[in-house]
Design a protein around this motif. Structure first.
Motif, PDB file in Angstrom:
ATOM      1  N   ARG A 415       0.840  -1.198   0.000  1.00  0.00           N
ATOM      2  CA  ARG A 415       0.000   0.000   0.000  1.00  0.00           C
ATOM      3  C   ARG A 415       0.883   1.258   0.000  1.00  0.00           C
ATOM      4  N   ARG A 416       0.388   2.326  -0.627  1.00  0.00           N
ATOM      5  CA  ARG A 416       1.144   3.576  -0.753  1.00  0.00           C
ATOM      6  C   ARG A 416       0.310   4.757  -0.271  1.00  0.00           C
ATOM      7  N   VAL A 417       0.985   5.844   0.035  1.00  0.00           N
ATOM      8  CA  VAL A 417       0.317   7.111   0.296  1.00  0.00           C
ATOM      9  C   VAL A 417       0.151   7.778  -1.057  1.00  0.00           C
ATOM     10  N   ALA A 418      -1.009   7.563  -1.675  1.00  0.00           N
ATOM     11  CA  ALA A 418      -1.234   8.020  -3.046  1.00  0.00           C
ATOM     12  C   ALA A 418      -2.695   8.395  -3.218  1.00  0.00           C
ATOM     13  N   VAL A 419      -2.948   9.265  -4.159  1.00  0.00           N
ATOM     14  CA  VAL A 419      -4.314   9.717  -4.429  1.00  0.00           C
ATOM     15  C   VAL A 419      -5.199   8.514  -4.742  1.00  0.00           C
ATOM     16  N   GLY A 420      -6.349   8.477  -4.091  1.00  0.00           N
ATOM     17  CA  GLY A 420      -7.304   7.400  -4.296  1.00  0.00           C
ATOM     18  C   GLY A 420      -7.153   6.257  -3.318  1.00  0.00           C
ATOM     19  N   ALA A 421      -6.027   6.191  -2.604  1.00  0.00           N
ATOM     20  CA  ALA A 421      -5.836   5.130  -1.617  1.00  0.00           C
ATOM     21  C   ALA A 421      -6.644   5.425  -0.368  1.00  0.00           C
ATOM     22  N   ALA A 422      -6.928   4.398   0.397  1.00  0.00           N
ATOM     23  CA  ALA A 422      -7.643   4.579   1.659  1.00  0.00           C
ATOM     24  C   ALA A 422      -6.846   5.493   2.580  1.00  0.00           C
ATOM     25  N   ALA A 423      -7.556   6.352   3.297  1.00  0.00           N
ATOM     26  CA  ALA A 423      -6.910   7.288   4.219  1.00  0.00           C
ATOM     27  C   ALA A 423      -6.636   6.600   5.549  1.00  0.00           C
ATOM     28  N   ASP A 424      -5.848   5.524   5.479  1.00  0.00           N
ATOM     29  CA  ASP A 424      -5.377   4.796   6.653  1.00  0.00           C
ATOM     30  C   ASP A 424      -3.884   5.077   6.753  1.00  0.00           C
ATOM     31  N   LEU A 425      -3.491   5.852   7.763  1.00  0.00           N
ATOM     32  CA  LEU A 425      -2.135   6.407   7.790  1.00  0.00           C
ATOM     33  C   LEU A 425      -1.517   6.326   9.177  1.00  0.00           C
ATOM     34  N   CYS A 426      -0.196   6.347   9.180  1.00  0.00           N
ATOM     35  CA  CYS A 426       0.591   6.308  10.408  1.00  0.00           C
ATOM     36  C   CYS A 426       1.646   7.406  10.314  1.00  0.00           C
ATOM     37  N   LEU A 427       1.587   8.373  11.207  1.00  0.00           N
ATOM     38  CA  LEU A 427       2.522   9.499  11.214  1.00  0.00           C
ATOM     39  C   LEU A 427       3.485   9.346  12.378  1.00  0.00           C
ATOM     40  N   LEU A 428       4.789   9.351  12.081  1.00  0.00           N
ATOM     41  CA  LEU A 428       5.804   9.211  13.121  1.00  0.00           C
ATOM     42  C   LEU A 428       6.240  10.570  13.661  1.00  0.00           C
ATOM     43  N   THR A 447      -2.431   8.299  14.281  1.00  0.00           N
ATOM     44  CA  THR A 447      -2.932   7.193  13.477  1.00  0.00           C
ATOM     45  C   THR A 447      -4.288   7.571  12.935  1.00  0.00           C
ATOM     46  N   VAL A 448      -4.469   7.365  11.640  1.00  0.00           N
ATOM     47  CA  VAL A 448      -5.705   7.773  10.959  1.00  0.00           C
ATOM     48  C   VAL A 448      -6.320   6.547  10.296  1.00  0.00           C
ATOM     49  N   HIS A 452     -10.192   9.443   9.783  1.00  0.00           N
ATOM     50  CA  HIS A 452     -10.471   9.882  11.154  1.00  0.00           C
ATOM     51  C   HIS A 452      -9.275   9.583  12.047  1.00  0.00           C
ATOM     52  N   VAL A 453      -8.895  10.565  12.866  1.00  0.00           N
ATOM     53  CA  VAL A 453      -7.795  10.373  13.802  1.00  0.00           C
ATOM     54  C   VAL A 453      -8.269   9.451  14.926  1.00  0.00           C
ATOM     55  N   VAL A 454      -7.611   8.301  15.071  1.00  0.00           N
ATOM     56  CA  VAL A 454      -7.981   7.355  16.126  1.00  0.00           C
ATOM     57  C   VAL A 454      -6.921   7.301  17.218  1.00  0.00           C
ATOM     58  N   HIS A 455      -5.774   7.918  16.969  1.00  0.00           N
ATOM     59  CA  HIS A 455      -4.750   8.072  17.993  1.00  0.00           C
ATOM     60  C   HIS A 455      -3.984   9.338  17.690  1.00  0.00           C
ATOM     61  N   GLN A 456      -3.726  10.121  18.732  1.00  0.00           N
ATOM     62  CA  GLN A 456      -2.938  11.335  18.573  1.00  0.00           C
ATOM     63  C   GLN A 456      -2.111  11.542  19.826  1.00  0.00           C
ATOM     64  N   ARG A 457      -0.813  11.663  19.647  1.00  0.00           N
ATOM     65  CA  ARG A 457       0.059  11.915  20.787  1.00  0.00           C
ATOM     66  C   ARG A 457       0.132  13.411  21.028  1.00  0.00           C
ATOM     67  N   ILE A 458      -0.252  13.825  22.227  1.00  0.00           N
ATOM     68  CA  ILE A 458      -0.299  15.262  22.513  1.00  0.00           C
ATOM     69  C   ILE A 458       0.432  15.587  23.815  1.00  0.00           C
ATOM     70  N   ASP A 459       1.250  14.650  24.292  1.00  0.00           N
ATOM     71  CA  ASP A 459       1.862  14.838  25.604  1.00  0.00           C
ATOM     72  C   ASP A 459       3.277  15.387  25.538  1.00  0.00           C
ATOM     73  N   GLU A 460       3.710  15.852  24.378  1.00  0.00           N
ATOM     74  CA  GLU A 460       5.039  16.439  24.327  1.00  0.00           C
ATOM     75  C   GLU A 460       5.078  17.513  23.247  1.00  0.00           C
ATOM     76  N   ALA A 461       5.981  18.447  23.402  1.00  0.00           N
ATOM     77  CA  ALA A 461       6.218  19.463  22.386  1.00  0.00           C
ATOM     78  C   ALA A 461       7.498  19.083  21.650  1.00  0.00           C
ATOM     79  N   PRO A 462       7.593  19.373  20.352  1.00  0.00           N
ATOM     80  CA  PRO A 462       6.558  20.021  19.549  1.00  0.00           C
ATOM     81  C   PRO A 462       5.413  19.099  19.180  1.00  0.00           C
ATOM     82  N   GLY A 463       5.640  17.824  19.004  1.00  0.00           N
ATOM     83  CA  GLY A 463       4.554  16.881  18.773  1.00  0.00           C
ATOM     84  C   GLY A 463       3.727  17.203  17.549  1.00  0.00           C
ATOM     85  N   VAL A 464       2.519  16.656  17.529  1.00  0.00           N
ATOM     86  CA  VAL A 464       1.574  16.893  16.444  1.00  0.00           C
ATOM     87  C   VAL A 464       0.542  17.880  16.946  1.00  0.00           C
TER      88      VAL A 464
END
Length: 473
Positions: A415-428, A447-448, A452-464
């Motif tokens: 699977r690739r991050v490409a137009v038309g692909a499912a928006a299932d993503l993992c951001l490091l 994690t998307v 939809h964002v199903v996980h988001q790390r917000i406990d450190e700066a700069p973070g997401v």
């Protein structure tokens, strides 16, 4: 939603727009009025990871159990099991090394827990150890099964390969998967293949209900029994027929061939559990006789001499591997496995060089559910004590990550991050240059799933940072 300033896997720096559950655009993009924005800050953006071999119900049940995995002797075992409370006590991950190689019987367990029913699962998942109170309560439900061991006229409390009987005797129902799903999302997992051989329409219905209630966040493929083809609920996809081999009790050869053919007639590939050389020999003979089809696969490939790898290649098979078992159990393998087979343990590069499609699976709860630890192990090929096992079998960091990027129904398609692909993503939280140095240290920032964002790390700066973008001035 717009993800800005990401290092997109196999693409380079770019912004990624998500809409309607798919990737709508990749490039240099301007936020739309009112569009949510995630600032990736140069972190690596991957397709969401897929765990190609997991046991969700067992993983959820283990979370509610005492963990024997780190027990070193009988004293520690006794202290763990003497937990306060009433009713059934459940423990998992027991290794007989903690008791000098002896599997406890009911009499020994009674000395530790005399006043409540106790069941302890062996680390392999194939045996339960019961005390006398547990035996008494279970045998009220019906006659003992063949897998309940006897010594003369008494039951020892050792129950082997009788999970179906145990569930029926206990009146068990499938567990809630919410906590497990959240845990997997934290690791960047956006899809799973449940490989439990007994998966049937009842479990498919449970998965559908968990998905509908948003307890299970990730789309799920179910491998399992032939009867899965009778299930009609939405919310899951049917996967391979699972054939679980046990060297000590191999099925009738002709019956196994018939089962494989029946799976193929349903339009399903076959996934065969093989953790010994004998099991792999049997599986290959079955597939040679029944005629393999594209997508047929071997699970684990724990012991694979070169001549058997060549036969796998001739059949066009795929392999679902667990590289983390070298890190988690390698010291025991070096002690217990015949030295002539050390080079054959959990091969990776040899399978790759033979042209086999590889995919990674955790086998959780029988292995760590964290795919980043497995990736690190695939590259390092060392035991917990730092001893090498088959260092020539190591994969590059890129190849290790790719084990978890295959499509759940087509392992050969990355699977690739490409137009038309499912928006299932993992951001490091870091670039690939940083992540590739130590895969086990990676943190997933977001994690998307289906946009939809199903996980988001917000406990450190700069973070997401997730914020509302403003219209350009």
């Amino acid at each position: 939603m717009l993800i800005r300033g990401a290092e997109v896997w196999r693409h380079g720096r770019a912004d990624v727009r998500l809409a309607g559950g798919t990737i709508a655009a990749v490039g240099t993009l301007t936020p739309l009025p009112g569009e949510p924005v995630i600032d990736a800050q140069g972190g690596l953006l991957l397709p969401g990871l897929h765990d190609h071999h997991i046991h969700l119900a067992a993983l959820a049940a283990r979370r509610a159990s005492l963990d024997c995995a780190k027990i070193r002797d009988e004293g520690e075992l006794a202290r763990l099991l003497r937990a306060p409370g009433t009713g059934w006590l459940r423990a998992t991950g027991f290794d007989e090394g903690a008791t000098g190689g002896f599997l406890p019987d009911a009499e020994m367990l009674d000395r530790i827990v005399p006043d409540r029913p106790l069941r302890v699962q062996h680390r392999t998942g194939r045996m339960w150890l019961l005390n006398s109170r547990a035996l008494s309560e279970l045998l009220v439900a019906g006659p003992p099964p063949p897998g309940m061991e006897r010594a003369g006229d008494r039951f020892t409390g050792r129950l082997f390969d009788e999970d179906a009987w145990l569930r029926k005797a206990l009146g068990s129902t499938p567990p809630d998967l919410g906590a497990v799903s959240v845990e997997l999302a934290r690791h960047g997992v956006t899809g799973m293949t449940d490989m439990s051989p007994r998966n049937d329409p009842a479990f498919a219905r449970h998965i559908a209900e968990q998905r509908a209630g948003r307890r299970l966040l990730q789309p799920t493929v179910l491998a399992g029994a032939l009867t899965l083809a009778l299930a009609r609920e939405d919310g899951w996809r049917i996967g391979p027929l699972k054939l679980h081999l046990h060297e000590a009790a191999l099925p009738d050869f002709d019956e196994a061939c018939g089962t494989v053919r029946a799976g193929h007639e349903q339009g399903r590939a076959v996934a065969i559990h093989c953790v010994t050389e004998v099991e792999l020999v049997f599986a290959l003979a079955v597939l040679e006789t029944a005629s393999a089809v594209p997508g047929d696969r071997i699970e684990h490939v724990s012991v694979a001499p070169s001549e058997l790898v060549a036969r796998m290649r001739a059949l066009g098979l795929q392999a679902c591997v667990q590289p983390h078992f070298i890190a988690e159990h390698g010291d025991r393998y070096l002690r217990d496995v015949e030295p002539r087979h050390h080079r054959d343990l959990y091969r990776l590069a040899t399978l790759r060089d033979a042209g086999l499609v590889l995919a990674g699976g955790s086998d959780a709860p029988y292995g760590s559910a964290n795919p980043w630890q497995a990736m690190a192990a695939a590259h390092a090929r060392t035991t917990a004590a730092g001893l090498p096992i088959g260092p020539d079998e190591a994969l590059s960091p890129e190849e290790a990550v790719a084990l978890y990027l295959g499509d759940g129904l087509d392992l050969s398609r990355e699977r690739r991050v490409a137009v038309g692909a499912a928006a299932d993503l993992c951001l490091l939280d870091r670039s690939w240059a940083e992540a590739s140095v130590d895969l086990a240290a990676v943190t997933v920032s977001a994690t998307v799933v289906a946009g939809h964002v199903v996980h988001q790390r917000i406990d450190e700066a700069p973070g997401v940072r997730l914020a509302r973008a403003h219209s350009p001035a």
